[in-house]
Design a protein around this motif. Structure first.
Motif, PDB file in Angstrom:
ATOM      1  N   ILE A  42       3.226 -34.422 -50.698  1.00  0.00           N
ATOM      2  CA  ILE A  42       2.495 -34.982 -49.555  1.00  0.00           C
ATOM      3  C   ILE A  42       2.246 -36.467 -49.812  1.00  0.00           C
ATOM      4  N   PHE A  43       2.773 -37.288 -48.911  1.00  0.00           N
ATOM      5  CA  PHE A  43       2.625 -38.743 -49.052  1.00  0.00           C
ATOM      6  C   PHE A  43       1.961 -39.308 -47.798  1.00  0.00           C
ATOM      7  N   GLY A  44       1.098 -40.307 -48.004  1.00  0.00           N
ATOM      8  CA  GLY A  44       0.382 -40.934 -46.899  1.00  0.00           C
ATOM      9  C   GLY A  44       0.813 -42.378 -46.714  1.00  0.00           C
ATOM     10  N   GLU A  45       1.129 -42.731 -45.471  1.00  0.00           N
ATOM     11  CA  GLU A  45       1.543 -44.095 -45.136  1.00  0.00           C
ATOM     12  C   GLU A  45       0.637 -44.627 -44.036  1.00  0.00           C
ATOM     13  N   ASN A  46       0.498 -45.958 -43.960  1.00  0.00           N
ATOM     14  CA  ASN A  46      -0.355 -46.503 -42.901  1.00  0.00           C
ATOM     15  C   ASN A  46       0.415 -47.347 -41.884  1.00  0.00           C
ATOM     16  N   LYS A  47       1.735 -47.462 -42.072  1.00  0.00           N
ATOM     17  CA  LYS A  47       2.574 -48.151 -41.078  1.00  0.00           C
ATOM     18  C   LYS A  47       3.700 -47.197 -40.663  1.00  0.00           C
ATOM     19  N   ILE A  48       3.803 -46.970 -39.375  1.00  0.00           N
ATOM     20  CA  ILE A  48       4.740 -45.958 -38.876  1.00  0.00           C
ATOM     21  C   ILE A  48       6.183 -46.329 -39.199  1.00  0.00           C
ATOM     22  N   GLN A  49       6.533 -47.596 -39.053  1.00  0.00           N
ATOM     23  CA  GLN A  49       7.919 -48.011 -39.317  1.00  0.00           C
ATOM     24  C   GLN A  49       8.307 -47.773 -40.775  1.00  0.00           C
ATOM     25  N   GLU A  50       7.403 -48.135 -41.684  1.00  0.00           N
ATOM     26  CA  GLU A  50       7.673 -47.930 -43.116  1.00  0.00           C
ATOM     27  C   GLU A  50       7.794 -46.441 -43.429  1.00  0.00           C
ATOM     28  N   MET A  51       6.929 -45.635 -42.827  1.00  0.00           N
ATOM     29  CA  MET A  51       6.975 -44.186 -43.035  1.00  0.00           C
ATOM     30  C   MET A  51       8.294 -43.607 -42.524  1.00  0.00           C
ATOM     31  N   ALA A  52       8.736 -44.071 -41.356  1.00  0.00           N
ATOM     32  CA  ALA A  52       9.989 -43.567 -40.776  1.00  0.00           C
ATOM     33  C   ALA A  52      11.183 -43.920 -41.665  1.00  0.00           C
ATOM     34  N   GLU A  53      11.179 -45.117 -42.224  1.00  0.00           N
ATOM     35  CA  GLU A  53      12.274 -45.525 -43.122  1.00  0.00           C
ATOM     36  C   GLU A  53      12.301 -44.654 -44.380  1.00  0.00           C
ATOM     37  N   LYS A  54      11.132 -44.363 -44.912  1.00  0.00           N
ATOM     38  CA  LYS A  54      11.062 -43.519 -46.115  1.00  0.00           C
ATOM     39  C   LYS A  54      11.455 -42.077 -45.793  1.00  0.00           C
ATOM     40  N   TRP A  55      11.040 -41.605 -44.631  1.00  0.00           N
ATOM     41  CA  TRP A  55      11.414 -40.252 -44.191  1.00  0.00           C
ATOM     42  C   TRP A  55      12.938 -40.118 -44.111  1.00  0.00           C
ATOM     43  N   GLU A  56      13.589 -41.138 -43.553  1.00  0.00           N
ATOM     44  CA  GLU A  56      15.050 -41.133 -43.427  1.00  0.00           C
ATOM     45  C   GLU A  56      15.709 -41.008 -44.800  1.00  0.00           C
ATOM     46  N   ALA A  57      15.151 -41.723 -45.775  1.00  0.00           N
ATOM     47  CA  ALA A  57      15.825 -41.885 -47.071  1.00  0.00           C
ATOM     48  C   ALA A  57      15.489 -40.805 -48.093  1.00  0.00           C
ATOM     49  N   MET A  58      14.408 -40.079 -47.875  1.00  0.00           N
ATOM     50  CA  MET A  58      13.893 -39.203 -48.942  1.00  0.00           C
ATOM     51  C   MET A  58      14.072 -37.717 -48.619  1.00  0.00           C
ATOM     52  N   PRO A  59      13.851 -36.836 -49.606  1.00  0.00           N
ATOM     53  CA  PRO A  59      14.051 -35.400 -49.384  1.00  0.00           C
ATOM     54  C   PRO A  59      13.226 -34.872 -48.212  1.00  0.00           C
ATOM     55  N   LYS A  60      13.778 -33.879 -47.548  1.00  0.00           N
ATOM     56  CA  LYS A  60      13.181 -33.421 -46.294  1.00  0.00           C
ATOM     57  C   LYS A  60      12.081 -32.364 -46.473  1.00  0.00           C
TER      58      LYS A  60
END
Length: 220
Positions: A42-60
């Motif tokens: 479980i990871f917490g992000e505070n910027k949606i764009q940064e979170m979306a980029e990490k979601w794309e790149a990391m395990p699902k």
């Protein structure tokens, strides 16, 4: 100590009923992967764009929590994948999350953010506004959003008595809402506490803590 060691040390101090959100904002993907490899999901992000980029790149199998303030026009960029949105503080935002969740054929879990700090800069609802949202016909008719808890941030201060008072206030509000169960509202979690005050938050009833610098080190 390494990120993995920091993470395991913190996890060893948490009671079983407390969920750890690793606050990974501004941190590079290799840092997140070190925490992932040590078992964190479980990871917490505070910027949606940064979170979306990490979601794309990391395990699902990662659960992404949006912990920052959310603008309604940005909800669509995370509606496909976000697991939990922490800082929901208006009926307008609730409505937009429901709308975007429906477009993605999902039900999105959210926390309502309660204003407990003395600082005016912090976002959040007061107790009256909280009850108004949960009691509103508009909310009760929404099928694609689920309110699963409350979230609050204490005043940024070293005064432990004040922090404790604010955390206790949130727990009191949480307890008072337990009879408000409906199809899209079941308050199970209370999210309060960060690196500096999470142990006090747990003593006051927190079931979810947001910890960043104690895991990943200070901001770059």
């Amino acid at each position: 100590m390494s990120i993995a060691q920091n993470l395991l040390k913190i996890k060893s101090t948490l009671p079983e009923n407390v969920t750890l959100v690793a606050v990974s904002k501004t941190k590079p993907i290799p840092d997140l992967m070190e925490a992932y490899d040590a078992g964190q999901r479980i990871f917490g992000e505070n910027k949606i764009q940064e979170m979306a980029e990490k979601w794309e790149a990391m395990p699902k199998d990662i659960q992404w929590h949006m912990i920052g303030h959310v603008q309604t026009n940005k909800v669509k960029f995370m509606a496909e994948f976000v697991s939990l949105i922490h800082g929901v503080d208006s009926l307008k935002l609730v409505d937009e999350i429901n709308k975007q969740a429906k477009k993605n054929n999902r039900i999105i879990d959210c926390f309502l953010q309660i204003h407990i700090a003395e600082e005016e800069t912090k976002f959040g609802l007061d107790e009256k506004e909280l009850h108004e949202i949960l009691a509103s016909t508009a909310f009760q008719e929404m099928k694609n959003i689920r309110i699963v808890g409350l979230m609050g941030m204490a005043t940024f201060t070293n005064n432990q008595d004040q922090i404790k008072k604010e955390f206790t206030h949130l727990k009191t509000i949480f307890d008072s809402c337990q009879n408000l169960k409906s199809e899209n509202c079941n308050l199970k979690s209370i999210s309060m506490g960060m690196s500096g005050d999470y142990q006090l938050a747990i003593e006051c009833g927190s079931t979810m803590v947001r910890i960043g610098s104690s895991i990943f080190g200070g901001r770059i």
